[in-house]
Design an enzyme around this catalytic site. Structure first.
Site, PDB file in Angstrom:
ATOM      1  N   CYS A   1       0.829  -1.203   0.000  1.00  0.00           N
ATOM      2  CA  CYS A   1       0.000   0.000   0.000  1.00  0.00           C
ATOM      3  C   CYS A   1       0.860   1.248   0.000  1.00  0.00           C
ATOM      4  CB  CYS A   1      -0.940   0.049   1.200  1.00  0.00           C
ATOM      5  SG  CYS A   1      -1.980  -1.385   1.430  1.00  0.00           S
TER       6      CYS A   1
ATOM      7  N   LYS B   1       6.191  -4.799  -2.868  1.00  0.00           N
ATOM      8  CA  LYS B   1       7.620  -4.528  -2.702  1.00  0.00           C
ATOM      9  C   LYS B   1       8.007  -4.469  -1.238  1.00  0.00           C
ATOM     10  CE  LYS B   1      11.772  -3.455  -4.077  1.00  0.00           C
ATOM     11  NZ  LYS B   1      12.623  -4.493  -4.687  1.00  0.00           N
TER      12      LYS B   1
END
EC number: 2.6.1.16
Length: 601
Positions: free
Chosen positions: A2, A596
């Site tokens: 997010c 990531k």
């Protein structure tokens, strides 16, 4: 996972927010949205899927204003859809909220305070914004209501709140989730990382856990958990915005693979003094010297780098070292030595599982060192010491240059400590790292060969195996992870000697098996393992090293010091994985279901 952006100032916010979210795409997401405020209204735009879809919706409207917040969502509570996307609004539409993290007690709060409230989404976030409305209706000011709600939350959060009746303010708070405050002339911003808002500012302030921040266009007020105003200096984010662009490359991953020689040179430069000797801060050296055991804490690719680092720390520095998966360690801490040193490896410096361990070891008073790519990250702030990777922004979800940078930094740390312990070095590390750099360049130049290997071995297979012995086994784990991350091929890394203990049952006609053969003392053994799988129909790919090669090897890497071979052999596996995904027409930079930065436990 997010991302959050926010802007309050004099310009129209919509385009700035969209561009900021685009810079956060690498963090992973399944939906995105923005809320924009002007004198008349608050308008929310949000869509499931890529930011490009959100942009279409937002650009179709003329609505704009000088204040706004934006969010990329990675589903934790509720499926990816429009209703569960952020921003969320309270029932009366007055309050609008974006949130990263996981609220552990949202169901209890919902039951205690929000009986009879109609909810649109399945998210924990909507509970937060409805609670702000609830306490506002009890007569509290927005700041008081926001502060009250934050005090009730258990879990991780980064929050940005808008109030339609106070259009000149963004209310901000965080706990265990990254969020920065960007400072400008006549404007201020918030962002999950500095990269998102480099378009408008490079000056940032940290926000600490449990703080409440009142953000206006001309001032920022930071308050601690007791309501005291906190003064905090800003810093300049040393990131070149061009480093975060793909440039001439088709994908960020390919760019970052090609950047590895430059990263190696930068590390050599940063960790070398004027006389050409290795250097790190003396306080770090002292704490490593005093440790009777090192505990490396990491996850994913960083964990694999830690396995290689263990070889350096034990063989060169003579320090017993354990490597642990962070998410397991925090719930199952082993018996610790008397003088432990904890080394946390994280590209982002925000890995939630590693941070959870750091919190516990800090409580116990143990020394800590973070190895990270991001100065000012949570792990770097909360650990006693930090060693930076100097790798530049890594945008692709699948880590490449951070892995090699982590190994290089660990090798430097180990050699310096070895010298402090009076252990005679069998290696001129700076010279050997220079040779490694040249070797990586040669492999990158051979990218077409790696593409052919990927086409021959991996394009249509259902599964693949990577085998190695000693330090090659550690690299095989990383090779398998890279392949499964981006090509969705079921891939596993195994120690060559373990084949006969179960894995060989999975070998069938045409199964690709990548064997790493870069270590002299086990060269014949690993080749014997390859013959075993070939006898059962496997399709072999042997990656060997000059001086150890045999006729028929698929690719031979240039000769480097044996303990440094992971820095070189892994590049072949990175390229093979990249081309396997490319030929399957997959999203190389943003593989499905992956983020990531894993910022929730």
């Amino acid at each position: 996972m997010c991302g959050i952006v926010g802007y309050i100032g004099y310009d129209n916010a919509k385009e700035l927010l969209l561009k900021g979210l685009e810079k956060l795409e690498y963090r992973g997401y399944d939906s995105a949205g923005i809320a924009v405020v002007n004198d008349d209204n608050t308008t929310v735009f949000k869509e499931k899927g890529r930011i490009a879809e959100l942009r279409k919706v937002a650009d179709s409207s003329d609505f704009d204003g000088p204040v706004g917040i934006g969010h990329t969502r990675w589903a934790t509570h509720g499926v990816p859809n429009h209703e569960n996307s952020h921003p969320h609004q309270s029932s009366n539409g007055r309050f609008t909220l974006v949130h990263n993290g996981v609220i552990e007690n949202y169901e209890e709060l919902k039951g205690e305070y929000l009986q009879g409230v109609s909810f649109i989404s399945e998210t924990d976030t909507e509970v937060i914004v409805q609670l702000v409305e609830y306490f506002s209706n009890q007569g509290l000011s927005t700041e008081e209501a926001f502060t009250k709600v934050v005090s009730l939350l258990h879990g991780s959060y980064a929050l940005g709140l808008l109030d339609a009746e106070d259009k000149d303010t963004i209310y901000v708070a965080k706990n265990k989730s990254p969020l920065l405050l960007g400072v400008g002339e006549g404007f201020n911003v918030i962002a999950s990382d500095a990269l998102a808002m480099l378009q408008v500012t490079s000056e940032y302030k940290e926000i600490h856990d449990h703080e409440i921040v009142i953000v206006k266009k001309d001032e920022v007020i930071i308050k601690d958990a007791d309501g005291n105003v906190v003064e905090r200096d800003s810093y300049i984010a040393e990131i070149d915005a061009s480093d975060a662009e793909k440039g001439v490359y088709a994908h960020y991953m390919l760019k970052e693979i090609h950047e590895q020689p430059a990263v190696m040179r930068r590390i050599i430069q940063e960790y070398q003094d004027a006389e050409g000797n290795l250097k790190i801060d003396q306080d770090i050296i002292n704490d490593v010297k005093e440790a009777d055991r090192i505990y490396v804490i990491a996850a994913g690719t960083s964990y694999h780098a830690g396995l290689v680092g263990k070889e350096f720390l034990e063989k060169w520095a003579g320090v017993p070292t354990e490597v642990h998966v962070a998410s397991e360690f925090v719930y199952n801490m082993p018996l610790l030595s008397e003088k432990p040193l904890f080394v946390y490896i994280s590209q982002s410096g925000e890995t939630a599982d590693s941070r959870a361990v750091l919190v516990e070891t800090n409580k116990l008073g143990h020394k800590s060192l973070t190895i990270t790519n991001v100065a000012g990250s949570t792990l770097s702030r909360e650990a006693d010491h930090t060693l930076l990777l100097h790798a530049g922004p890594e945008i692709a979800v699948a880590s490449t240059k951070a892995y090699t940078a982590q190994i290089a930094v660990l090798s430097i740390l180990s050699q310096i400590v070895a010298k402090e312990h009076g252990r005679e070095a069998d290696i001129d590390l700076l010279r050997e790292l220079a040779k490694v750099t040249t070797a990586i360049e040669a492999i990158v130049d051979d990218a077409p060969i790696m593409e052919q290997i990927a086409t021959d071995f991996l394009e249509t297979t259902r599964n693949a195996f990577f085998i190695g012995r000693t330090i090659d086994y550690n690299v095989s784990l990383e090779g398998a992870l890279k392949l499964k991350e981006i090509s969705y091929i079921q891939a596993e890394g195994f120690a060559g000697g373990e084949l006969k203990h179960g894995t060989i049952a999975l070998i069938e006609e045409g199964t690709p098996v990548v064997g790493l053969a870069t270590q002299e003392k086990v060269n014949l053994s690993i080749r014997g393992n390859v013959k075993e799988v070939v006898a059962r129909g496997a399709h072999p790919c042997i990656i060997s090293m000059e001086g150890l090669e045999k006729e028929g090897d698929t690719y031979v890497i240039p000769h480097v010091h044996e303990l440094l071979t992971p820095l070189v052999s892994v590049v072949t596996l990175q390229l093979i994985s990249y081309y396997a995904a490319l030929h399957r027409d997959l999203d190389v930079d943003k593989p499905r279901n992956l983020a990531k930065s894993v910022t929730v436990e």
